[in-house]
Each structure stands twice: as C-alpha cells, then as structure tokens.
Design a protein around this motif. Structure first.
Motif, PDB file in Angstrom:
ATOM      1  N   ARG A 533       0.825  -1.212   0.000  1.00  0.00           N
ATOM      2  CA  ARG A 533       0.000   0.000   0.000  1.00  0.00           C
ATOM      3  C   ARG A 533       0.859   1.262   0.000  1.00  0.00           C
ATOM      4  N   ALA A 534       2.004   1.186  -0.615  1.00  0.00           N
ATOM      5  CA  ALA A 534       2.886   2.338  -0.754  1.00  0.00           C
ATOM      6  C   ALA A 534       2.914   2.775  -2.216  1.00  0.00           C
ATOM      7  N   VAL A 535       3.478   3.951  -2.454  1.00  0.00           N
ATOM      8  CA  VAL A 535       3.535   4.519  -3.807  1.00  0.00           C
ATOM      9  C   VAL A 535       4.973   4.888  -4.113  1.00  0.00           C
ATOM     10  N   LEU A 536       5.484   4.428  -5.253  1.00  0.00           N
ATOM     11  CA  LEU A 536       6.837   4.760  -5.695  1.00  0.00           C
ATOM     12  C   LEU A 536       6.718   5.653  -6.912  1.00  0.00           C
ATOM     13  N   ILE A 537       7.313   6.850  -6.837  1.00  0.00           N
ATOM     14  CA  ILE A 537       7.230   7.803  -7.941  1.00  0.00           C
ATOM     15  C   ILE A 537       8.619   8.352  -8.229  1.00  0.00           C
ATOM     16  N   TYR A 538       8.745   8.904  -9.427  1.00  0.00           N
ATOM     17  CA  TYR A 538       9.989   9.566  -9.832  1.00  0.00           C
ATOM     18  C   TYR A 538       9.696  11.029 -10.137  1.00  0.00           C
ATOM     19  N   GLU A 539      10.648  11.899  -9.814  1.00  0.00           N
ATOM     20  CA  GLU A 539      10.568  13.286 -10.243  1.00  0.00           C
ATOM     21  C   GLU A 539      11.985  13.831 -10.411  1.00  0.00           C
ATOM     22  N   PRO A 540      12.183  14.764 -11.344  1.00  0.00           N
ATOM     23  CA  PRO A 540      13.522  15.343 -11.526  1.00  0.00           C
ATOM     24  C   PRO A 540      13.907  16.191 -10.321  1.00  0.00           C
ATOM     25  N   ARG A 541      15.179  16.214 -10.014  1.00  0.00           N
ATOM     26  CA  ARG A 541      15.681  16.983  -8.874  1.00  0.00           C
ATOM     27  C   ARG A 541      16.089  18.372  -9.328  1.00  0.00           C
ATOM     28  N   GLN A 542      15.703  19.356  -8.560  1.00  0.00           N
ATOM     29  CA  GLN A 542      16.072  20.729  -8.895  1.00  0.00           C
ATOM     30  C   GLN A 542      17.586  20.889  -8.838  1.00  0.00           C
ATOM     31  N   GLY A 543      18.147  21.445  -9.903  1.00  0.00           N
ATOM     32  CA  GLY A 543      19.593  21.584  -9.989  1.00  0.00           C
ATOM     33  C   GLY A 543      20.267  20.423 -10.686  1.00  0.00           C
ATOM     34  N   GLY A 544      19.472  19.411 -11.115  1.00  0.00           N
ATOM     35  CA  GLY A 544      20.022  18.256 -11.821  1.00  0.00           C
ATOM     36  C   GLY A 544      20.004  17.009 -10.962  1.00  0.00           C
ATOM     37  N   GLY A 545      19.682  15.907 -11.581  1.00  0.00           N
ATOM     38  CA  GLY A 545      19.631  14.649 -10.854  1.00  0.00           C
ATOM     39  C   GLY A 545      18.224  14.092 -10.803  1.00  0.00           C
ATOM     40  N   SER A 546      18.050  13.066  -9.954  1.00  0.00           N
ATOM     41  CA  SER A 546      16.781  12.354  -9.866  1.00  0.00           C
ATOM     42  C   SER A 546      16.374  12.163  -8.417  1.00  0.00           C
ATOM     43  N   ILE A 547      15.068  12.017  -8.204  1.00  0.00           N
ATOM     44  CA  ILE A 547      14.508  11.692  -6.900  1.00  0.00           C
ATOM     45  C   ILE A 547      13.529  10.541  -7.083  1.00  0.00           C
ATOM     46  N   PHE A 548      13.759   9.443  -6.365  1.00  0.00           N
ATOM     47  CA  PHE A 548      12.798   8.352  -6.290  1.00  0.00           C
ATOM     48  C   PHE A 548      12.194   8.393  -4.892  1.00  0.00           C
ATOM     49  N   ARG A 549      10.877   8.647  -4.827  1.00  0.00           N
ATOM     50  CA  ARG A 549      10.203   8.834  -3.541  1.00  0.00           C
ATOM     51  C   ARG A 549       9.270   7.662  -3.278  1.00  0.00           C
ATOM     52  N   LEU A 550       9.411   7.071  -2.109  1.00  0.00           N
ATOM     53  CA  LEU A 550       8.540   5.988  -1.659  1.00  0.00           C
ATOM     54  C   LEU A 550       7.656   6.538  -0.553  1.00  0.00           C
ATOM     55  N   VAL A 551       6.357   6.654  -0.835  1.00  0.00           N
ATOM     56  CA  VAL A 551       5.394   7.184   0.134  1.00  0.00           C
ATOM     57  C   VAL A 551       4.653   6.002   0.749  1.00  0.00           C
ATOM     58  N   PHE A 552       4.830   5.818   2.079  1.00  0.00           N
ATOM     59  CA  PHE A 552       4.221   4.687   2.768  1.00  0.00           C
ATOM     60  C   PHE A 552       2.779   5.002   3.146  1.00  0.00           C
ATOM     61  N   ALA A 553       2.010   3.931   3.356  1.00  0.00           N
ATOM     62  CA  ALA A 553       0.662   4.107   3.884  1.00  0.00           C
ATOM     63  C   ALA A 553       0.737   4.545   5.341  1.00  0.00           C
ATOM     64  N   ASP A 554      -0.293   5.269   5.777  1.00  0.00           N
ATOM     65  CA  ASP A 554      -0.347   5.692   7.172  1.00  0.00           C
ATOM     66  C   ASP A 554      -0.532   4.454   8.056  1.00  0.00           C
ATOM     67  N   PRO A 555       0.431   4.113   8.918  1.00  0.00           N
ATOM     68  CA  PRO A 555       0.302   2.876   9.709  1.00  0.00           C
ATOM     69  C   PRO A 555      -0.892   2.915  10.659  1.00  0.00           C
ATOM     70  N   GLN A 556      -1.248   4.104  11.162  1.00  0.00           N
ATOM     71  CA  GLN A 556      -2.393   4.194  12.060  1.00  0.00           C
ATOM     72  C   GLN A 556      -3.686   3.880  11.329  1.00  0.00           C
ATOM     73  N   ARG A 557      -3.754   4.302  10.062  1.00  0.00           N
ATOM     74  CA  ARG A 557      -4.978   4.075   9.290  1.00  0.00           C
ATOM     75  C   ARG A 557      -5.194   2.598   9.021  1.00  0.00           C
ATOM     76  N   TRP A 558      -4.149   1.921   8.576  1.00  0.00           N
ATOM     77  CA  TRP A 558      -4.311   0.519   8.189  1.00  0.00           C
ATOM     78  C   TRP A 558      -4.304  -0.427   9.388  1.00  0.00           C
ATOM     79  N   GLU A 559      -3.824   0.036  10.515  1.00  0.00           N
ATOM     80  CA  GLU A 559      -3.801  -0.795  11.705  1.00  0.00           C
ATOM     81  C   GLU A 559      -5.210  -1.136  12.171  1.00  0.00           C
ATOM     82  N   THR A 560      -6.142  -0.201  11.953  1.00  0.00           N
ATOM     83  CA  THR A 560      -7.503  -0.396  12.457  1.00  0.00           C
ATOM     84  C   THR A 560      -8.384  -1.159  11.475  1.00  0.00           C
ATOM     85  N   GLN A 561      -7.854  -1.470  10.305  1.00  0.00           N
ATOM     86  CA  GLN A 561      -8.682  -2.141   9.294  1.00  0.00           C
ATOM     87  C   GLN A 561      -8.419  -3.638   9.263  1.00  0.00           C
TER      88      GLN A 561
END
Length: 561
Positions: A533-561
């Motif tokens: 339940r996470a999201v992996l995205i890419y975006e260019p880095r300001q000034g040159g380069g790359s950013i790979f961002r992994l956004v996790f699910a909120d653990p509190q939200r999924w804990e109750t489900q």
C-alpha cells in the motif's frame, strides 16, 4: 443524512431552473446586434463613396461626375465624408438610439446623394442609384412602414433634383424616367428585404431562447457534476477548466477550484498528460502515464474523452481514477499470471539459453579463433547472461511469498540496510548517507519487500545516478509528506537525470534507457511498493539529478482495518 440533505438542495435547484424564463421579444425600438452591424456597414459605405467620387473626378476625362457644378460637388463630397467620420463614435457607443440614428442618417444620405447627382448633371450620371443601398439597409433596422416612408422620400428627392436639373438645362427631360425607375427599384428592394429582415428577427429570438436553454443546461450539469462520486473535470481546447467537481478539486489542488482557471495552475502534470494524449492518443500508455494527488498520498490515472464528435481536439472530459485500491485488488491475479508465465520461461528458455552460453564460452577458448570470431562469441555470451538475468528477475518477482507486513522504525532499519549495502558494494560512507527530518518514523511494511526494493533503487543510483568521472554522493532522506503526514523515503542523486519521454516509461517492464539493464528493476520495485500500500514515484531533482520517492501508507490508518 446525505440523501435527506440533498433533497431540498435539489428542490432549490429545480426552482432556480424554473425561474429562468426566456426574455420577451425585443421591440423594434430597442437596439440589437444585427441592427448596429448594419449601421456600421452603411457608415463604411458613406466613407468610401466620397473618396471614390473624388478619384473619378480627378482621373477621368471627360469628367463623368461633378461636371455640372464642381463647387457644389466638392463641398457636398467633403461634408458627406466628414459626417461619416463623425458618425463612427456614435455607432460604436450606440448612442443615440438606433431608430434616431437610422432616420437621421437616411436623411443625410438622401440629401447628399441628391446634391451629388444634381452637381453631376442629373440621373444620367448614375449617382442616384447609390440611394438603393442605404434605403435597403434601413429595412433591416426599422419596420416595414418606416422603411417604405424612407423609400418614398428618397424617390421624391430624386424627382425633385431631376426637375431642378431640367430647369437648369443641364439634363434631358427624358431622365425623369430614370428617376422613376430608381425610385421604383427602392420600393422593390424595401419590400423584398422585409421577409429577410423578419426571418433574421425570428432567428435572433431563437438564438436568445437557445441561450436561455443552454444556461439552464449548464446549471443542471454543474449540479450533477458537483454531486458525482467520481472525480471529473472538463477542459476546453484552450486548456481552461470549465467544469470540475469537489472530488477532483480536492484530489488535484486540495481546495475548491472555480471554473475558468487554467489547468496549468491547478495541475501542470495533468496538462502535460492531456497534451500527450491529444498528440498520441493512438499510442496511449495507460500503465505508466499517471500523476500524484495533491497530498502525495496516491497515484491517479486520468482517462480522457473528447467531447467533439469524431474525436480529436475540442473540449475534453477527464475522469480521475485513484489506482491505489484498484492496484491492490488486481495484484494477486497479476502475480498468478506472472507465475505461470515465468514457469514457462524457465522451462522453455532457460535451458536452451544456458546451453547456448556454455557453447559460446567453450568456443571462445579455442586458440585458432580470429579477433572477429572472438567478438561474436563475446556478444553471444553477454546477451545470454542478460536473458538469464531477466528470467531470474521474473522468477524472483513471481515466487515471492505473500505480503507479511510489520511495524518497523524506518530510520533504524535504514541504518542497518545502508551498512550492509556499503559493505557489499564497497561504497564509502561519504558517498551514501542518510538524512532525516523525523527522529522516529514508524511504517507498516514487509521488511523483505522493502529490502529488495531499496537494493534495486540503490544499485540504480550507483550505476546511473552519477555523471561520468564524477564522485557525487547519493542521499537517502526520510520524513513526512507535509500535507498528509504520510511517512516517506527518498533516494536522491546528482546524475544526468532522466529525459521527459523516458520518465513516462521507466516503470514499464523491460524498458531501459541504458545499456546492459534488464528493464525489470524499477518495475519490480513499484510492484513491491503496491503490495504494501505504498507509492513509488519519480521526479527530476532541482539543480540536476533524480529523486525516487517511496510514500508509505499511514500505519495508524491501516492498523484499524
């Protein structure tokens, strides 16, 4: 409660629609767009006629105009031109009333053209026929009775000037017939224009009625759109938002978005995808062309539908679909299909490829091979290894166990992972380091999946995330998304980056922009993220380069489900 609340709102909307009634038919004393356009065109006629007559007077010999009384001809032409020039502001400002302007202008037209005809020798000059156009145009602006009166006045003026011309012995008495013919022609034109003017008036009324209907439909559409559960918006051919419901506005902007705002101000990424779809709708890659929500919590898949018949250009309806839950539901079926495919690959391809690679290695050991033959065997060996690597990656993805999520402290886990990776890849601590903005960051994830995902991303950063002969460092950053407080992890480099066309496809299986890669690393990494339940995205880095961002699910939200 929602249904109960929506009932009175719907009722009030119905009342609003019922209150919108078509306006009454406009009387002929009121100004209309058609009338003012006609007045403007007739005024243009007044500007051109004196200029044309002056040119004819100076260029033709013998003179056809102005020969009977040149002084009167000049004075009348100049005065007629000045009157037309001074009438331009009145027509633009639409003051005074169009009936007043029409009556006054027709009087000036009759007087000026009669004087020009008289100074040119009467009806044999042909100038009297110039009155046909102003009289006929007046029939579009005023009623039929008033138009017939104008025609009668003009006919009498032509007969009167012909009488004076005959008395002055500058014209033949037979020209009275010409004056009568022109007068009759003006009556005929006035009577013939009347049905056309009536049709135009009826068309104007129908247009006004349709404008009211369109306004009612627009209000009804707005009501329906705002109460849909689906996230939708409508963009015109100038990339301006015409309709957007609350769900789409919250997803793209986080706040209400009024109609008329350029799409570029709300979501530049969605504007880029829309432009890509318009130019390449026949090759639309639904699996990779997506965007993040405003708070960075999930991926959104846009679907575009042209509202113009035949497709292509024009207004576009955009459906925004949250792919997080959909991806989770299809994940198991996808893995099952991939497992069957990988089993077939392992059985049908792996053994022949292994035999081929082994034969190539044995052949390369032969001492009598030429340099050209050794190069060919080297090509066989390298490509055999690449095929084997692809098979191993597919098998690894399809054979992994079901997700076993645990609550882990991300910063502590990263310290252990980075230490292991540095030792394995022989990377100095200054070239791969961690920074964090949250001292304690708990996430709910399968540790083995996270390990495999991070290993793929770090290997890619070392291989592709540094420029040639460069010793740039790779940063691993942790923190929280500002708008949603979801935990996130980023891998940042200062490499050459990824071009925009390639960035749209880097998560596709078997796509690689470099040499020697299998094109499965980032695909597997995103699959592993979706399993948790996470999201992996890419975006260019300001000034040159790359950013790979992994956004996790909120653990509190999924804990109750």
């Amino acid at each position: 409660m929602k249904a109960a609340e929506s009932a009175p709102e719907s009722s009030s909307s119905t009342e609003r629609h019922a209150a919108v009634e078509p306006p009454p038919a406009l009387p002929w004393g009121s100004s209309t767009e058609l009338a003012w356009r006609v007045l403007a065109l007739v005024n243009l006629f007044r500007l051109l006629i004196p200029l044309l007559l002056m040119v004819l007077y100076w260029t033709l010999e013998p003179r056809l105009v102005g020969q009977a009384n040149s002084q009167m001809f000049f004075v009348t032409s100049i005065a007629y031109f000045l009157f037309a020039a001074l009438s331009i502001p009145s027509v633009k400002r639409r003051w005074p009333d169009r009936l007043v302007q029409t009556a006054f202008n027709v009087g000036i037209d009759v007087l000026a053209i009669s004087l020009l005809t008289y100074s040119s020798g009467g009806m044999n000059s042909g100038l009297g026929a110039l009155l046909v156009l102003p009289i006929g145009a007046a029939s579009f602006v005023v009623g039929q009775r008033l138009a017939l009166m104008f025609a009668a006045v003009a006919a009498l003026a032509l007969l009167l000037q012909q009488a004076f011309t005959t008395l002055a012995a500058t014209s033949d008495p037979g020209d009275f017939a010409s004056a009568g013919i022109v007068g009759a022609l003006m009556f005929i034109v006035t009577l013939g224009v009347a049905p056309l003017a009536r049709n135009l008036r009826e068309s104007e009324e129908r247009v006004r009625q349709r404008e009211v209907d369109v306004a009612n439909l627009a209000e009804l559409n707005q009501f329906i759109v705002q109460h849909l559960r689906e996230s939708i918006l409508v963009v015109d051919d100038h990339d301006t938002i015409r309709l957007i419901n609350e769900s789409a506005a919250s997803m793209l902007y986080g706040n209400p978005v009024p109609a008329g705002v350029p799409l570029s101000e709300v979501s530049p990424r969605l504007l880029y995808l829309l432009d890509t779809w318009r130019r390449h709708s026949y090759d639309w890659q639904l699996s990779s062309l997506s965007l993040m929500t405003f708070d960075g919590s999930s991926l959104v898949q846009p679907h575009f539908v042209s509202l113009r018949s035949g497709g292509g250009g024009g207004p576009t309806l955009i459906f925004l679909e949250d792919t997080t839950l959909i991806a989770e539901r299809v994940q198991q079926s996808k893995l099952a299909a991939l497992g069957r495919l990988s089993a077939s690959i392992a059985h049908e391809i792996r053994n022949p490829v292994g035999a081929m690679s082994h034969a190539a290695q044995l052949l390369a050991e032969a001492p009598q091979l030429t340099p050209q033959e050794r190069r060919l065997t080297d090509i066989i060996t390298k490509n055999g290894e690449r095929v084997s690597s692809i098979i191993n990656n597919v098998l690894q993805l399809s054979r992994r166990d079901s997700t076993r999520q645990e609550r882990i402290e991300l910063n502590g886990w990263l310290e252990d992972f980075v230490g292991e990776f540095r030792q394995t890849a022989q990377v100095d601590a200054s070239k791969l380091y961690i920074t964090t903005s949250a001292p304690e960051l708990e996430v709910r994830v399968d540790p083995s999946h996270l390990h495999q995902l991070m290993w793929n991303l770090c290997e890619n950063a070392l291989k592709y995330g540094r420029k040639f002969d460069s010793n740039d460092a790779i940063e691993i950053r942790t923190g929280r998304i500002a708008t949603s407080e979801r935990p996130m992890l980023e891998i940042l480099d200062r490499g050459p980056g990824i071009s925009q066309p390639d960035a749209e496809r880097i998560f596709e299986p078997f796509f690689t922009a470099g040499k020697g890669g299998t094109g499965l690393g980032l695909f597997i990494a995103r699959e592993l993220a979706q399993c948790n339940r996470a999201v992996l995205i890419y975006e260019p880095r300001q000034g040159g380069g790359s950013i790979f961002r992994l956004v996790f699910a909120d653990p509190q939200r999924w804990e109750t489900q």
